[in-house]
Write an enzyme that holds these catalytic residues in place. Structure first.
Site, PDB file in Angstrom:
ATOM      1  N   GLU A 148      27.731  46.656  42.139  1.00 57.94           N
ATOM      2  CA  GLU A 148      27.740  45.914  43.408  1.00 57.94           C
ATOM      3  C   GLU A 148      29.164  45.833  43.972  1.00 57.94           C
ATOM      4  O   GLU A 148      29.412  46.138  45.147  1.00 57.94           O
ATOM      5  CB  GLU A 148      27.180  44.505  43.167  1.00 57.94           C
ATOM      6  CG  GLU A 148      27.306  43.563  44.341  1.00 57.94           C
ATOM      7  CD  GLU A 148      27.907  42.208  43.960  1.00 57.94           C
ATOM      8  OE1 GLU A 148      28.962  41.854  44.528  1.00 57.94           O
ATOM      9  OE2 GLU A 148      27.332  41.519  43.078  1.00 57.94           O
ATOM     10  N   HIS A 149      30.126  45.455  43.117  1.00 56.67           N
ATOM     11  CA  HIS A 149      31.522  45.386  43.583  1.00 56.67           C
ATOM     12  C   HIS A 149      31.982  46.749  44.101  1.00 56.67           C
ATOM     13  O   HIS A 149      32.641  46.845  45.129  1.00 56.67           O
ATOM     14  CB  HIS A 149      32.430  44.979  42.424  1.00 56.67           C
ATOM     15  CG  HIS A 149      32.586  43.500  42.269  1.00 56.67           C
ATOM     16  ND1 HIS A 149      33.803  42.878  42.281  1.00 56.67           N
ATOM     17  CD2 HIS A 149      31.670  42.513  42.083  1.00 56.67           C
ATOM     18  CE1 HIS A 149      33.647  41.581  42.109  1.00 56.67           C
ATOM     19  NE2 HIS A 149      32.360  41.322  41.984  1.00 56.67           N
ATOM     20  N   HIS A 177      26.237  44.251  38.275  1.00 52.41           N
ATOM     21  CA  HIS A 177      27.220  43.479  39.028  1.00 52.41           C
ATOM     22  C   HIS A 177      28.455  44.317  39.349  1.00 52.41           C
ATOM     23  O   HIS A 177      28.991  44.270  40.463  1.00 52.41           O
ATOM     24  CB  HIS A 177      27.583  42.230  38.218  1.00 52.41           C
ATOM     25  CG  HIS A 177      28.711  41.443  38.792  1.00 52.41           C
ATOM     26  ND1 HIS A 177      29.989  41.517  38.280  1.00 52.41           N
ATOM     27  CD2 HIS A 177      28.773  40.574  39.836  1.00 52.41           C
ATOM     28  CE1 HIS A 177      30.778  40.716  38.983  1.00 52.41           C
ATOM     29  NE2 HIS A 177      30.073  40.134  39.931  1.00 52.41           N
ATOM     30  N   GLU A 230      36.943  36.994  37.592  1.00 49.81           N
ATOM     31  CA  GLU A 230      35.681  36.354  37.964  1.00 49.81           C
ATOM     32  C   GLU A 230      35.011  35.768  36.709  1.00 49.81           C
ATOM     33  O   GLU A 230      34.506  34.645  36.715  1.00 49.81           O
ATOM     34  CB  GLU A 230      34.767  37.381  38.648  1.00 49.81           C
ATOM     35  CG  GLU A 230      33.490  36.765  39.206  1.00 49.81           C
ATOM     36  CD  GLU A 230      32.613  37.777  39.953  1.00 49.81           C
ATOM     37  OE1 GLU A 230      32.970  38.969  40.025  1.00 49.81           O
ATOM     38  OE2 GLU A 230      31.559  37.355  40.462  1.00 49.81           O
TER      39      GLU A 230
END
Lengths: 435, 436
Positions: B76-77, B73, B148
């Protein structure tokens, strides 16, 4: 390609709009009843869709109704309430796979429309009222729904900000109504309320899909045949113009990990205002995209938030800015947000920001044409907002917006209410594990 | 795997769709689905690298790598940024919108546009294949992803979901949050990201799905040229190492307090048999299970209506099944006034269904309904692209679903009831309202 929509009045005054297009695998139909948003009526209006969905005269209980939907290849029947400006709308929609995939055509359309027509126009009535157990149960379910707002903290914060901001206006009314009003509602009073609504209020039916407009009209005439009285044409308009004095600050505390900050602004620009499209572009530059000022400055530069955006309550002339932040960073976050709004007012907008936002908005408008419900929503917005724009008109309007127009928008925008849902320090959720 | 480039055209009569499938050296898969009349063109570029891929080695390299939770994740950012700045801005210049998401099993980068399609496609291929990680940008992202994680921590539906997975699974990494924890992402460095990148972002581990009013062969040509100029070498097979997972659940019940209006209830059943299944067999099991769950818990059957009328459930009551090659489970749940009573009633209903058996009429009705549900979802280009790739990575083909659905038998569904919905492999998680 989507052809031009066709609009006509059915004999009982329901406005039928047909949007013929072959690109979807479905036929989508949606019926709307317009009502004014008002505190004393909202709970009645909010309760109706779920009571209606429990059964019609033809399909008097959920079991029979759901089984008929399954026979229609899992057609989806949905009812709901919506708030558009100071309009309260009841919706009943049905989406089904197009008959052409299984060698059935017009017959499926007829069966689908007759379910929809029956739920709205031929409800189950017992002894001068709705069926008592349905009303009792749906009152309880509605109370649950009203209470469950708290489960989604971001949504809760936005709704609370709007409620505080519009406490003296009809827009402050929650679309699900008030718990304290539920005890006043019984099967007979709810039926009386509905009978009047059904008889006099504006109703619209939309059908989207690969169909012949003439044939669809005929089927609609035959399935939505219920009689209605003289129609009212005087639903009050949404009040848009408010000059806020000093901005109010509202704070609530709750044992949550992330604080939610919501800023409510008055734009004083209505949906039919010539400055409406400049406002849409203003909002895009400020916080409508991941390339916008808010995302760039609050998230990417200051690393303060994961989500931060601005959006319009377009029928009410309100703009909201929302962010999820660390509770102790509230002041810093608010300062950065307000400095971005000030930058907008000073006209500190680069050519790139302006053009990228413009292109992004035009792209969104085009993409919306790929969704049957967006077509319907577009028409509905025009109906409520008092002005209908075609896609081409909206694109042209956005293309014509210049920096001066955005400046004109900025001059009209004022901060009204700041709402903060603050965590309680050191409070963490407890877990109990059992072997 | 990595032969020369190839093309196949597949016709799906039930769906009335034609899918163009290509293989591009060294092993990348490309799918193009032409959709006449659609304004938007949508592309999803996926790597089979998800949150559960945290222990792996590449065949031939020898070295086994174990990474902190949340790396897929985080990566991905970070791909959205390079020395020239933010990738979002470059898509915005074409009016396109771009995004990405990470699941347990894969990471997907996507864009949607109505104009400048080939420029956008080039941009997508370029930014995903050109990583740029620095100490500074990694540390900035730790703050953003920290928020997040916080956001999800306050989400009761997310919490109850992971409480359930942590009850069902003893060791499998599906127990861990996709984004990791504030502590685990603090360990992430640029080197670590590059290491994962080199392994999982090799074309042999990736697939691209493009849908819209497009000429398939032109898309093929563009992708092939983009990949070819990067001179990829073939990569050995990626070996994903998962801990041995017992069939038994870890614990029977988890209770958590949060700010909610009423209790939330989840009942889960672990399905260890998926580990033996691959490809269309997995899709077939999923389709049969969906029919079963719909027969047992759907709104057209008595149980749902009884529970609803007694206020034990509401219309958000949800039932679903997940079947991945390394894990699988049934999840049942929603808001309820009384989790214990709801639990009793569901377990009783399952026991009763086993005794009484399922009916042929029910079976056919639910099967028919499942077909229509599937067809309706085909309106959405996002649905098609995301699901096609997700099933492709499981070795199955989403477009085979209507045909597979027709093959399923009542006996098969009955057998799943006996096999999967068993008390020995169930767990409950509950969230109760916290007193303010």
């Amino acid at each position: 390609m989507v052809q031009e929509s066709v609009s006509m009045l059915l004999p009982n005054g329901i406005r039928l709009t047909i949007i013929p297009t072959a690109k979807f695998k479905t036929i989508s139909m949606a019926l709307f009843i317009h009502q004014e948003l008002a505190a004393e009526k909202a709970t009645f209006t909010a309760l109706l869709p779920s009571v209606l969905e429990r059964g019609s005269r033809q399909y008097p209980d959920n079991l029979t109704l759901r089984r008929e939907l399954e026979q229609l290849y899992g057609a989806e029947l949905t009812t709901g309430v919506h708030k558009k400006g100071e309009r309260h709308l009841i919706s009943c929609s049905l989406e089904m796979m197009h008959g052409k995939y299984v060698g059935e055509g017009e017959q499926m359309l007829r069966r689908g429309l007759s379910i929809l027509g029956g739920v709205i126009g031929d409800p189950l009535v017992v002894n001068g009222g709705f069926k008592e157990e349905y009303v009792v149960q749906e009152k309880e379910q509605l109370e649950k729904t009203i209470r469950s707002l708290i489960n989604d903290k971001a949504l809760y914060a936005v709704e609370r900000c709007l409620q505080e901001m519009c406490a003296e206006e009809r827009y402050g009314v929650f679309k699900y109504g008030r718990i304290e009003d539920l005890e006043k509602i019984d099967p007979a009073s709810l039926w009386r309320y509905y009978r009047e609504l059904l008889s006099t209020n504006p109703m619209e039916l939309y059908i989207v899909g690969d169909l012949d407009a003439k044939q669809a009209e005929e089927v609609a005439r035959e399935t939505l045949y219920f009689s209605r009285g003289p129609q009212r044409n005087n639903l009050p308009e949404t009040a848009v113009y408010v000059e806020p004095a000093e901005a109010r600050f509202i704070q609530e505390k709750m044992p949550v990990g992330q604080a939610k900050l919501v800023l409510g602004y008055r734009t004083n620009i209505a949906y039919d205002d010539p400055l409406y499209f400049p406002l849409v572009l203003y909002n895009g530059i400020l916080g409508g995209f991941p390339h916008s000022k808010l995302f760039l400055n609050v998230r990417e530069k200051a690393s303060l938030a994961y989500y931060v955006y601005s959006r319009l309550e377009k029928q009410k002339g309100i703009m909201l800015i929302a962010a999820g932040i660390e509770g102790n960073k509230y002041e810093m976050a608010r300062e950065i947000i307000e400095s971005q709004v000030e930058a907008m007012a000073r006209g500190q907008i680069s050519e790139l920001e302006l053009e990228n936002s413009r292109r992004g908005l035009i792209n969104r408008l085009r993409v919306q044409e790929d969704n049957p419900y967006q077509h319907i929503n577009r028409h509905l917005d025009g109906e409520v907002g008092g002005k209908k724009y075609s896609t081409a008109e909206m694109i042209r309007a956005l293309e014509e917006v210049g920096l001066n127009d955005i400046k004109a928008v900025a001059e009209k925008i004022g901060l009204d209410t700041v709402y903060l849902l603050q965590g309680e320090e050191g409070v963490l959720p407890d877990v109990r594990q059992e072997q | 795997m990595s032969d020369k480039n190839s093309k196949t055209v597949r016709q799906f009569d039930e769906l009335q769709e034609t899918l163009f499938c290509y293989k591009i050296y060294p092993g990348m898969l490309l799918y193009v689905l032409p959709k006449a009349g659609y304004q938007s063109k949508y592309a999803a570029f996926s790597t089979r690298f998800g949150s559960i891929d945290n222990h792996f080695r590449v065949e031939g390299s020898g070295e086994t790598v174990k990474v902190p939770e949340g790396v897929a994740h985080f990566l991905e950012h970070k791909l959205f940024e390079d020395e020239r700045g933010n990738v979002f801005d470059r898509f915005a210049a074409y009016g396109a919108s771009s995004n990405a998401f990470t699941t347990f099993t894969h990471t997907t980068y996507l864009f949607s546009t109505t104009d400048h399609f080939s420029e956008c496609l080039e941009l997508l291929l370029d930014f995903v294949q050109e990583p740029y990680f620095t100490d500074e940008s990694v540390s900035k992202e730790q703050g953003i992803i920290g928020q997040e994680i916080r956001m999800y921590e306050d989400n009761p539906h997310w919490r109850i979901f992971f409480d359930m997975l942590q009850s069902l699974y003893q060791h499998h990494p599906v127990r861990e949050d996709i984004a990791g924890t504030v502590e685990s992402i603090a360990q992430i460095t640029p080197d670590l990201l590059y290491q994962c990148y080199r392994c999982f972002y090799h074309p042999g581990n990736m697939a691209l799905f493009v849908v819209g009013d497009l000429d398939p062969d032109r898309v093929w040509q563009q992708v092939e040229e983009n990949i070819a100029r990067r001179n990829y070498k073939e990569l050995g097979e990626i070996i994903r190492l998962y801990p041995d997972e017992p069939e038994a659940v870890l614990r029977q019940r988890t209770t958590r307090e949060m700010v909610v209006s009423e209790p939330l209830f989840n009942l889960g059943f672990k399905d260890p048999a998926v580990a033996q299944l691959k490809g269309d067999a997995l899709l077939r099991r999923e389709s049969a299970m969906e029919i079963l769950l719909d027969i047992l818990f759907g709104p057209s059957e008595p149980l749902f209506n009884e529970l609803y009328e007694e206020m034990l459930i509401d219309d958000r009551f949800d039932v679903g099944y997940t079947a991945e090659p390394s894990y699988g489970y049934v999840l049942i749940g929603g808001g309820t006034r009384d989790p214990d009573q709801l639990y009793e009633r569901i377990m009783e209903a399952i026991a009763r269904a086993k005794q009484e058996g399922l009916g042929e009429e029910q079976f056919e009705r639910h099967r028919r309904s499942q077909l229509g549900n599937f067809m309706r979802r085909f309106n959405s280009l996002e649905f098609i692209a995301h699901n096609y790739l997700a099933y492709r990575f499981r070795g199955s083909d989403l477009f085979n679903y209507p045909a597979i659905l027709q093959q399923i038998t009542l006996n098969e569904v009955q057998a799943l009831l006996e096999e999967v919905l068993v008390p020995e492999r169930h767990a409950v998680s509950v969230i109760v309202p916290k007193k303010a």
